[in-house]
Design a protein around this motif. Structure first.
Motif, PDB file in Angstrom:
ATOM      1  N   CYS A 215       0.800  -1.271   0.129  1.00 47.95           N
ATOM      2  CA  CYS A 215       0.114   0.065   0.022  1.00 47.95           C
ATOM      3  C   CYS A 215       0.752   1.311  -0.059  1.00 47.95           C
ATOM      4  O   CYS A 215       0.340   2.477  -0.151  1.00 47.95           O
ATOM      5  N   THR A 216       2.091   0.997   0.395  1.00 44.38           N
ATOM      6  CA  THR A 216       3.080   2.184   0.165  1.00 44.38           C
ATOM      7  C   THR A 216       3.737   2.394  -1.109  1.00 44.38           C
ATOM      8  O   THR A 216       3.664   3.538  -1.886  1.00 44.38           O
ATOM      9  N   THR A 240      -0.050   9.427  -4.355  1.00 42.34           N
ATOM     10  CA  THR A 240       1.298   9.650  -3.910  1.00 42.34           C
ATOM     11  C   THR A 240       0.888   9.891  -2.326  1.00 42.34           C
ATOM     12  O   THR A 240       1.904   9.297  -1.738  1.00 42.34           O
ATOM     13  N   LEU A 241       0.197  10.798  -2.015  1.00 41.99           N
ATOM     14  CA  LEU A 241      -0.041  10.997  -0.774  1.00 41.99           C
ATOM     15  C   LEU A 241      -0.464   9.927   0.102  1.00 41.99           C
ATOM     16  O   LEU A 241       0.064   9.728   1.448  1.00 41.99           O
ATOM     17  N   ALA A 242      -1.091   9.103  -0.549  1.00 42.69           N
ATOM     18  CA  ALA A 242      -1.713   7.798   0.166  1.00 42.69           C
ATOM     19  C   ALA A 242      -0.455   6.777   0.554  1.00 42.69           C
ATOM     20  O   ALA A 242      -0.318   6.265   1.574  1.00 42.69           O
ATOM     21  N   VAL A 244       2.410   7.707   0.849  1.00 43.37           N
ATOM     22  CA  VAL A 244       3.433   8.465   1.883  1.00 43.37           C
ATOM     23  C   VAL A 244       2.761   7.965   3.296  1.00 43.37           C
ATOM     24  O   VAL A 244       3.421   7.820   4.375  1.00 43.37           O
ATOM     25  N   GLY A 245       1.324   8.298   3.200  1.00 42.72           N
ATOM     26  CA  GLY A 245       0.895   8.053   4.609  1.00 42.72           C
ATOM     27  C   GLY A 245       0.957   6.368   4.953  1.00 42.72           C
ATOM     28  O   GLY A 245       1.343   6.111   6.277  1.00 42.72           O
ATOM     29  N   PHE A 246       0.777   5.430   3.933  1.00 39.85           N
ATOM     30  CA  PHE A 246       1.005   3.895   4.315  1.00 39.85           C
ATOM     31  C   PHE A 246       2.316   3.869   4.886  1.00 39.85           C
ATOM     32  O   PHE A 246       2.689   2.989   5.615  1.00 39.85           O
ATOM     33  N   THR A 248       4.482   5.880   6.430  1.00 41.97           N
ATOM     34  CA  THR A 248       4.760   6.325   7.530  1.00 41.97           C
ATOM     35  C   THR A 248       4.143   5.327   8.563  1.00 41.97           C
ATOM     36  O   THR A 248       4.834   4.817   9.597  1.00 41.97           O
ATOM     37  N   LEU A 249       3.198   4.657   8.504  1.00 49.83           N
ATOM     38  CA  LEU A 249       2.629   3.294   9.228  1.00 49.83           C
ATOM     39  C   LEU A 249       3.533   2.371   8.973  1.00 49.83           C
ATOM     40  O   LEU A 249       3.490   1.512  10.040  1.00 49.83           O
ATOM     41  N   ARG A 252       6.439   2.837  11.269  1.00 51.09           N
ATOM     42  CA  ARG A 252       6.304   2.895  12.782  1.00 51.09           C
ATOM     43  C   ARG A 252       6.104   1.293  13.237  1.00 51.09           C
ATOM     44  O   ARG A 252       6.487   0.938  14.146  1.00 51.09           O
TER      45      ARG A 252
END
Length: 521
Positions: A215-216, A240-242, A244-246, A248-249, A252
């Motif tokens: 998903c990233t 693209t933003l999605a 980046v969000g995935f 980050t998850l 972590r």
């Protein structure tokens, strides 16, 4: 005497070098499949009646699947055995190649290309990690990785040449069948020539991390490619933003897991992080190659195959540089060789910035040779640093990171450098579009050089010639901007590398103080 006997025991023999050849051929094939479609797509679209959307997916689905599964497959090879995964992937790649060659619908070919991408993702990290197991002597390992990387990188540039040659003599399905004998050879010889290796304490494969990694990567690669083609449209930007969000998850979660899919502790090694970051930047400048290819076709008026042949000297120079760099680095520090090489690449960028519309091919070909051969030491030596600095149990993960970062870098380079070149082109072309043309002609001409060339052919003289000449000048100015940015980036990476990797001794020189400094810096 004892040290000499130990060195003799770890040095690879004839069996390992033959095994390297068996590993390098599939790597060459996988990279050829990334670019072989450039010339084949028009033939395929006619044969299968593929519309524009289907053509896009036929072209891109392979790269999407390849990049999306690299991290997962690299870690999976560490867990279940690298040779086992490589053989599974080879069988799948050969079967999918046959399926692609005999596809009779666009959907069938898209599915086959997707399977090829997933299977291809098993080849690169597994084979590169196996090389680190087969060649324990540093001098031999660096040369072996240089040979493998020469094949892997050279395949992308050879793809259009191979595709053009096959299409002149056979049907479009033949471009996929070349993979069958190569993978058959791997399957027949792997158990005899290649060792198997797996992490003795692999831990559980975290499926949530697998999903997060995909998903990233998939939305981010898709978004960057579409931004490069269409500009900042809503859907590609959201994708693209999605990503980046995935991402980050994903990061972590890796920090919390006892057995992460991607071991972030690898980045604590300065040699690993500097080599990976620098290679990311160098790969990003590879987008300049697309501008050079378009200049050859739409400014110099060459066919795609002749354009590919004009770029071939640069490809050969790059492959030779990758092969020779590990040998030269036995006598001088890798950081100095890399820095000098990138300075040569910057000179190549200066030469390319002197290329004008109708100025001929000599300066462009020489500039591209300098550009390509100068980057070769970094491409070859950084791969050895990345894989060699990782623990043996994590070599597959390190190799997967190397390949995945390359996919991201190339997509980002196309998006960023492509946007710079497109901005310059659209700014300049506005002055050359005749006022009395239709809105459609004006929009098409502003969209791309290919569109302007097509529009110019339909216009009466002298408007057609004015538009064509103006479009060629505008595109050349855009290419100059792209190579100027690339040259600046080359110099910055050269300085960073010389500083950060200055304590790494020449290959094979065991200087304890230098090695300790390189690890602890």
């Amino acid at each position: 005497m004892k040290d000499a006997a130990l060195e003799s025991n770890i040095r690879a023999g004839l069996k390992e070098w033959i095994g390297l050849a068996v590993l390098s051929l599939p790597a060459l094939l996988v990279s050829i499949d990334l670019s072989v479609m450039i010339l084949a797509l028009p033939h395929i679209s006619v044969a299968l009646s593929a519309d524009s959307t289907e053509q896009l997916w036929i072209m891109d689905i392979y790269g999407f699947m390849l990049s999306g599964f690299l991290i997962t497959m690299g870690t999976l090879g560490d867990r279940i055995g690298r040779r086992r995964l490589l053989m599974i992937g080879a069988a799948a790649f050969g079967s999918a190649s046959v399926l692609a060659a005999f596809s009779n619908t666009s959907g069938m070919l898209i599915a086959a290309r997707a399977l090829l991408g997933i299977a291809g993702a098993t080849v690169s990290p597994s084979s590169l990690a196996l090389i680190s197991n087969m060649f324990r002597d540093h001098k031999q390992r660096s040369l072996a990785i240089g040979i493998w990387f020469m094949c892997s990188m050279g395949g992308m540039a050879l793809g259009p040449v191979v595709g053009g040659t096959m299409l002149e003599h056979f049907s479009w399905g033949s471009i996929f069948l070349i993979g069958v004998p190569v993978m058959a050879l791997l399957l027949l010889t792997a158990s005899h020539l290649l060792p198997d290796y797996r992490d003795p304490a692999p831990g559980r494969l975290d499926m949530t991390s697998v999903m997060l990694s995909m998903c990233t990567i998939l939305p981010a690669i898709y978004g960057l490619k579409e931004i490069a083609k269409q500009g900042l449209q809503t859907l590609p930007l959201i994708a693209t933003l999605a990503g980046v969000g995935f991402g980050t998850l994903f990061v972590r979660r890796q920090q919390r897991l006892a057995s992460p899919l991607m071991d972030l502790r690898l980045f604590a090694n300065p040699a690993f992080s500097t080599a990976l970051g620098g290679l990311f930047g160098i790969t990003l400048t590879g987008a300049s190659m697309l501008f050079i290819a378009q200049h050859l076709q739409f400014v110099e008026g060459l066919s795609p195959l002749r354009a590919a042949m004009c770029m071939l000297p640069g490809v050969i120079a790059s492959m030779a540089g990758m092969l020779l760099s590990p040998l030269i680095a036995r006598r001088i520090r890798p950081s100095l060789l890399i820095g000098a090489g990138l300075a040569v690449s910057a000179v190549g960028c200066i030469l390319l910035s002197q290329v004008g519309a109708g100025s001929g091919l000599f300066t462009l070909i020489v500039g591209y040779i300098f550009f390509s051969v100068g980057a070769a030491p970094f491409a070859s030596l950084s791969s050895d640093l990345i894989v060699g600095s990782a623990p043996p149990a994590k070599a597959g993960s390190a190799a997967a990171l190397l390949q995945t970062s390359g996919e991201f870098a190339f997509a980002l380079g196309i998006a960023v450098l492509g946007s710079i070149g497109t901005y310059v082109y659209r700014t300049q072309i506005a002055d050359f579009i005749p006022r009395d043309v239709t809105t459609l002609t004006a929009v098409t001409s502003r969209g791309s050089l290919a569109g302007a060339v097509s529009a110019a052919k339909a216009l009466p003289e002298p408007n057609g010639s004015t538009l064509l000449h103006g479009a060629q000048l505008a595109f050349t100015d855009g290419m100059h901007a792209v190579v100027a940015v690339s040259g600046g980036l080359m110099i910055a990476i050269a300085i960073l590398t010389v500083i950060k990797l200055r304590h790494i001794p020449p290959i094979g020189h065991k200087t304890p103080s230098d090695l300790e400094l390189a690890t602890q810096e």
